[in-house]
Design an enzyme around this catalytic site. Structure first.
Site, PDB file in Angstrom:
ATOM      1  N   ASN A 170       0.797  -1.235   0.000  1.00  0.00           N
ATOM      2  CA  ASN A 170       0.000   0.000   0.000  1.00  0.00           C
ATOM      3  C   ASN A 170       0.825   1.280   0.000  1.00  0.00           C
ATOM      4  OD1 ASN A 170       0.690  -0.444   2.688  1.00  0.00           O
ATOM      5  ND2 ASN A 170      -1.229   0.369   3.484  1.00  0.00           N
ATOM      6  N   ARG A 178      11.154   3.637   5.360  1.00  0.00           N
ATOM      7  CA  ARG A 178      10.972   3.779   6.808  1.00  0.00           C
ATOM      8  C   ARG A 178      11.787   2.733   7.559  1.00  0.00           C
ATOM      9  NH1 ARG A 178       4.769   4.217   8.854  1.00  0.00           N
ATOM     10  NH2 ARG A 178       4.945   1.989   9.200  1.00  0.00           N
ATOM     11  N   LYS A 193      12.314  -7.616   1.144  1.00  0.00           N
ATOM     12  CA  LYS A 193      11.364  -8.352   0.308  1.00  0.00           C
ATOM     13  C   LYS A 193      10.088  -7.517   0.203  1.00  0.00           C
ATOM     14  CE  LYS A 193       7.974 -10.874   0.696  1.00  0.00           C
ATOM     15  NZ  LYS A 193       7.251 -10.300  -0.446  1.00  0.00           N
ATOM     16  N   PRO A 194       9.940  -6.789  -0.913  1.00  0.00           N
ATOM     17  CA  PRO A 194       8.722  -5.998  -1.076  1.00  0.00           C
ATOM     18  C   PRO A 194       7.560  -6.899  -1.495  1.00  0.00           C
ATOM     19  CG  PRO A 194      10.112  -5.779  -3.016  1.00  0.00           C
ATOM     20  CD  PRO A 194      10.857  -6.684  -2.057  1.00  0.00           C
ATOM     21  N   GLY A 247       2.792  -5.230   7.592  1.00  0.00           N
ATOM     22  CA  GLY A 247       1.783  -5.972   6.835  1.00  0.00           C
ATOM     23  C   GLY A 247       0.632  -6.335   7.754  1.00  0.00           C
ATOM     24  N   GLU A 269       4.877  -3.793  12.342  1.00  0.00           N
ATOM     25  CA  GLU A 269       3.875  -2.758  12.050  1.00  0.00           C
ATOM     26  C   GLU A 269       2.711  -3.463  11.382  1.00  0.00           C
ATOM     27  OE1 GLU A 269       3.983   0.298  12.965  1.00  0.00           O
ATOM     28  OE2 GLU A 269       6.082   0.613  13.484  1.00  0.00           O
ATOM     29  N   LEU A 270       1.626  -3.674  12.140  1.00  0.00           N
ATOM     30  CA  LEU A 270       0.572  -4.575  11.655  1.00  0.00           C
ATOM     31  C   LEU A 270      -0.720  -3.832  11.348  1.00  0.00           C
ATOM     32  CD1 LEU A 270       1.401  -7.512  14.110  1.00  0.00           C
ATOM     33  CD2 LEU A 270       2.377  -7.035  11.864  1.00  0.00           C
ATOM     34  N   ARG A 297      -7.133   9.098   2.152  1.00  0.00           N
ATOM     35  CA  ARG A 297      -5.754   9.059   1.678  1.00  0.00           C
ATOM     36  C   ARG A 297      -5.529   7.648   1.158  1.00  0.00           C
ATOM     37  NH1 ARG A 297      -0.223   8.869   4.308  1.00  0.00           N
ATOM     38  NH2 ARG A 297      -1.299   7.851   6.016  1.00  0.00           N
ATOM     39  N   CYS A 303      -3.170   1.583   6.706  1.00  0.00           N
ATOM     40  CA  CYS A 303      -3.348   0.941   8.008  1.00  0.00           C
ATOM     41  C   CYS A 303      -3.921   1.923   9.019  1.00  0.00           C
ATOM     42  CB  CYS A 303      -2.015   0.397   8.500  1.00  0.00           C
ATOM     43  SG  CYS A 303      -0.727   1.649   8.466  1.00  0.00           S
ATOM     44  N   GLU A 400     -10.473  -4.720   8.976  1.00  0.00           N
ATOM     45  CA  GLU A 400     -10.017  -3.581   8.173  1.00  0.00           C
ATOM     46  C   GLU A 400     -10.804  -3.549   6.872  1.00  0.00           C
ATOM     47  OE1 GLU A 400      -5.684  -4.626   8.058  1.00  0.00           O
ATOM     48  OE2 GLU A 400      -5.470  -2.480   8.394  1.00  0.00           O
ATOM     49  N   SER A 460       0.974  10.372  10.287  1.00  0.00           N
ATOM     50  CA  SER A 460       2.302   9.962   9.821  1.00  0.00           C
ATOM     51  C   SER A 460       3.252  11.158   9.743  1.00  0.00           C
ATOM     52  CB  SER A 460       2.189   9.328   8.430  1.00  0.00           C
ATOM     53  OG  SER A 460       1.296   8.245   8.474  1.00  0.00           O
TER      54      SER A 460
HETATM   55  P1  NAD Z   1       0.307  -8.967   3.970  1.00  0.00           P
HETATM   56  O1  NAD Z   1       0.510  -9.292   5.410  1.00  0.00           O
HETATM   57  O2  NAD Z   1      -0.516  -9.876   3.154  1.00  0.00           O
HETATM   58  O3  NAD Z   1       1.733  -8.903   3.231  1.00  0.00           O
HETATM   59  C1  NAD Z   1       2.761  -8.075   3.710  1.00  0.00           C
HETATM   60  C2  NAD Z   1       4.089  -8.608   3.196  1.00  0.00           C
HETATM   61  O4  NAD Z   1       4.309  -9.904   3.770  1.00  0.00           O
HETATM   62  C3  NAD Z   1       4.156  -8.792   1.685  1.00  0.00           C
HETATM   63  O5  NAD Z   1       5.456  -8.478   1.241  1.00  0.00           O
HETATM   64  C4  NAD Z   1       3.878 -10.279   1.522  1.00  0.00           C
HETATM   65  O6  NAD Z   1       4.430 -10.814   0.334  1.00  0.00           O
HETATM   66  C5  NAD Z   1       4.605 -10.821   2.732  1.00  0.00           C
HETATM   67  N1  NAD Z   1       4.173 -12.153   3.156  1.00  0.00           N
HETATM   68  C6  NAD Z   1       2.971 -12.743   2.989  1.00  0.00           C
HETATM   69  N2  NAD Z   1       2.994 -13.980   3.533  1.00  0.00           N
HETATM   70  C7  NAD Z   1       4.219 -14.160   4.060  1.00  0.00           C
HETATM   71  C8  NAD Z   1       4.859 -15.219   4.770  1.00  0.00           C
HETATM   72  N3  NAD Z   1       4.233 -16.353   5.056  1.00  0.00           N
HETATM   73  N4  NAD Z   1       6.135 -15.052   5.155  1.00  0.00           N
HETATM   74  C9  NAD Z   1       6.789 -13.903   4.897  1.00  0.00           C
HETATM   75  N5  NAD Z   1       6.251 -12.853   4.231  1.00  0.00           N
HETATM   76  C10 NAD Z   1       4.973 -12.986   3.833  1.00  0.00           C
HETATM   77  O7  NAD Z   1      -0.208  -7.469   3.939  1.00  0.00           O
HETATM   78  P2  NAD Z   1      -0.589  -6.593   2.660  1.00  0.00           P
HETATM   79  O8  NAD Z   1      -1.899  -7.060   2.144  1.00  0.00           O
HETATM   80  O9  NAD Z   1       0.567  -6.513   1.716  1.00  0.00           O
HETATM   81  O10 NAD Z   1      -0.726  -5.144   3.324  1.00  0.00           O
HETATM   82  C11 NAD Z   1      -1.871  -4.712   3.961  1.00  0.00           C
HETATM   83  C12 NAD Z   1      -1.741  -4.887   5.463  1.00  0.00           C
HETATM   84  O11 NAD Z   1      -0.596  -4.194   5.931  1.00  0.00           O
HETATM   85  C13 NAD Z   1      -2.918  -4.309   6.216  1.00  0.00           C
HETATM   86  O12 NAD Z   1      -3.270  -5.164   7.262  1.00  0.00           O
HETATM   87  C14 NAD Z   1      -2.352  -3.001   6.772  1.00  0.00           C
HETATM   88  O13 NAD Z   1      -3.004  -2.515   7.909  1.00  0.00           O
HETATM   89  C15 NAD Z   1      -0.943  -3.385   7.041  1.00  0.00           C
HETATM   90  N6  NAD Z   1      -0.085  -2.204   7.104  1.00  0.00           N
HETATM   91  C16 NAD Z   1       0.389  -1.807   8.320  1.00  0.00           C
HETATM   92  C17 NAD Z   1       1.172  -0.670   8.414  1.00  0.00           C
HETATM   93  C18 NAD Z   1       1.705  -0.191   9.732  1.00  0.00           C
HETATM   94  O14 NAD Z   1       2.594   0.638   9.718  1.00  0.00           O
HETATM   95  N7  NAD Z   1       1.204  -0.673  10.859  1.00  0.00           N
HETATM   96  C19 NAD Z   1       1.481   0.052   7.251  1.00  0.00           C
HETATM   97  C20 NAD Z   1       0.988  -0.387   6.033  1.00  0.00           C
HETATM   98  C21 NAD Z   1       0.211  -1.527   5.973  1.00  0.00           C
END
Ligand code: NAD
Length: 496
Positions: A170, A178, A193-194, A247, A269-270, A297, A303, A400, A460
């Site tokens: 996102n 960061r 790993k993006p 994530g 950061e979840l 935004r 998140c 969410e 932020s």
């Molecule tokens: P996601 O958890 O599906 O994926 C995040 C990252 O983890 C990706 O790079 C993905 O490829 C990787 N990933 C997935 N499975 C994995 C595994 N088993 N092992 C290792 N890596 C793995 O999240 P998303 O859909 O990409 O992003 C949205 C989520 O991120 C939302 O829940 C949002 O709230 C959160 N988020 C949190 C913050 C924060 O700062 N707290 C900021 C941005 C997004």
């Protein structure tokens, strides 16, 4: 796969951002590695569904090579004088800033967000380099006399070691910088790993870091469709000492369990489920403006997005009407169109989830004030939507939404507002609107989140500690706290 390389507008006389950098290969040890016969990952434009480019799909062997490269660079980077590290980070800030337009365009292309949001992201992302360039030369130790008077306590702050960084789609630039900027300021080397949905920005930035003088191996980038085993292999390597993840809470829990097997330091950061509270005495214009920012935004794909909006009984109708007028006037379209205010969602699955949550809320008694119907045609669009009287048992009150849906509910008293706000397992951000500063601060302190926006829809700030409580994570990014996540205290007991 036959793919047209996306073209970007040049924003400066400097060499352009390379949108196809990722197509050149994984970025390991300063080289672009694209092993023959390797699977590739298509990167899709969410505005049209067309494939933009493809990037390599890393294996466990590639991940091991990336950790080897980070290990080979670790000693030299750690020994690089803080002033020199600071200068390189400053250069990253300058190059990113000079190429704002190209980077913003690339982010809009692969993520779908409106250009104005993408420009904001580039500024925010670049700022982590400026802030951490300043932090790099201010990492201080301690020298104190023990209370017994018998000896001195010397504390040195050392780089924690090789870091594995995992980021979501996102904010393809900011979630990476960061982490990378404070890690490099601390003297660590990293493997990033993006997310596979938006890897082009991460790879384009890797080329920019190289140009800024970041030595080979200090930053390595790899994409994979098998993040579980690839990450597990990296975390199992005893040279890796840190996992920094942004994530979902669901994946965060999996990674914490994996990291526990190796006793790794973790920053997490979840997910979030931010409440936004509007008291009767709020300035209506300020509250609506703040709600628009907190909700829209990134088209709600943040998140920190206001997931539940609570307005007090005396202002509820006026607030709902004003917010609906603003939401229904938003221009929806491809992110890269200059006039777009709300771009597409990241995937068809994301649209499906929003549809499910809206249908569930309506079936439980919520009223649609605008939007609520997925448009026909290409791209993964969902319209700005306002729902009134969303019941507390609606799924969207607990999950969410991650989309352009404002869920409104009414409250009567301050205690009730605080109880509603805290009725979630998440604790990332919250927003409070009132003209009574004492009440604002009181409520802000009673809400169990890591961050509160008071009469403000944006929290932020690279100079402030970003992070959550409860299931929203562990640790803080940004501010003076950010670099601490990448340092280890070394205590030396000394008798002089
Ligand atoms: P996601 O958890 O599906 O994926 C995040 C990252 O983890 C990706 O790079 C993905 O490829 C990787 N990933 C997935 N499975 C994995 C595994 N088993 N092992 C290792 N890596 C793995 O999240 P998303 O859909 O990409 O992003 C949205 C989520 O991120 C939302 O829940 C949002 O709230 C959160 N988020 C949190 C913050 C924060 O700062 N707290 C900021 C941005 C997004």
């Amino acid at each position: 796969m036959n793919i047209a390389t996306p073209t970007l507008p040049a924003s400066s006389a400097l060499p352009a951002i390379d949108p196809a950098a990722g197509a050149r290969g994984l970025y390991i040890g300063g080289h672009w590695v694209r092993p023959a016969g390797r699977q590739s990952i298509p990167v899709v434009d969410p505005s049209s569904g067309a494939v933009l480019a493809d990037v390599p799909d890393a294996t466990i062997e590639d991940a091991k090579a990336a950790v080897d490269a980070a290990a080979a660079a670790a000693r030299g980077w750690r020994a690089t004088p803080p002033r020199r590290r600071s200068e390189i980070l400053s250069r990253c800030f300058e190059l990113m800033t000079a190429r704002t337009e190209e980077l913003a365009h690339l982010i809009s292309l692969e993520n779908g967000k409106a250009l104005r949001d993408a420009r904001g992201e580039v500024a925010y992302a670049a700022e982590f380099f400026r802030w951490n360039a300043e932090e790099a030369v201010r990492i201080r130790g301690e020298f104190t006399l023990s209370p017994t008077g018998a000896n001195h306590i010397v504390v040195d702050y050392e780089p924690i070691g090789i870091c594995v960084l995992i980021t979501p789609w996102n904010f393809p630039a900011a979630m990476a910088t960061r982490k990378i900027a404070p890690a490099l300021a601390a003297g660590c080397t990293v493997v990033l790993k993006p997310a596979s949905e938006t890897p082009l920005t991460a790879y384009a930035l890797a080329a920019l870091y190289e140009e800024a003088g970041v030595p080979p191996g200090v930053v390595n980038v790899l994409t994979t469709t098998t993040p579980g085993p690839v990450t597990a292999a990296m975390l199992a390597d005893p040279r890796v000492r840190k996992l920094s993840f942004t994530g979902s809470t669901q994946i965060g829990r999996v990674l914490l369990a994996e990291a526990a097997r190796h006793v790794l330091s973790c920053s997490m950061e979840l997910g979030g489920n931010a409440p936004l509270i509007v008291f009767d005495d709020a300035d209506l214009d300020v509250a609506v403006e703040g709600a628009m920012l907190a909700k829209m935004r990134n088209a709600g794909e943040a998140c920190t997005a206001a997931n539940r909006i609570y307005a007090q009984a005396g202002i509820y109708d006026r607030f709902a009407e004003a917010l609906t007028a603003r939401m229904s006037a938003l221009k929806v379209g491809p992110g890269t169109d200059a006039s777009t205010e709300c771009g597409p969602m990241i995937t068809p699955a994301a649209v499906g989830k929003i549809e499910r949550l809206v249908d569930d809320a309506v079936s439980r008694g919520a009223t649609l004030l605008c939007g609520g119907r997925r448009p026909e045609g290409a791209g993964f669009f969902y319209p700005p939507t306002v729902l009134s009287k969303v019941p507390h048992d609606a799924a969207m009150a607990h999950e969410e939404i991650f989309g352009p849906v404002a869920a409104l509910a009414r409250f009567e008293t301050e205690d009730e507002a605080v109880a509603f706000a805290n009725a979630t397992e998440y604790g990332l951000a919250a927003y409070v609107f009132t003209q009574d500063l004492a009440r604002g601060l009181r409520v802000a302190r009673r809400i169990d989140t890591g961050m509160v926006g008071l009469n403000r829809g944006l929290v932020s700030d690279p100079a402030a500690p970003f992070g959550g409580t409860k299931q929203s994570g562990l640790g803080r990014e940004g501010g003076a706290h950010g670099v601490l996540e990448f340092l280890e205290a070394k205590y030396i007991a000394t008798r002089l």
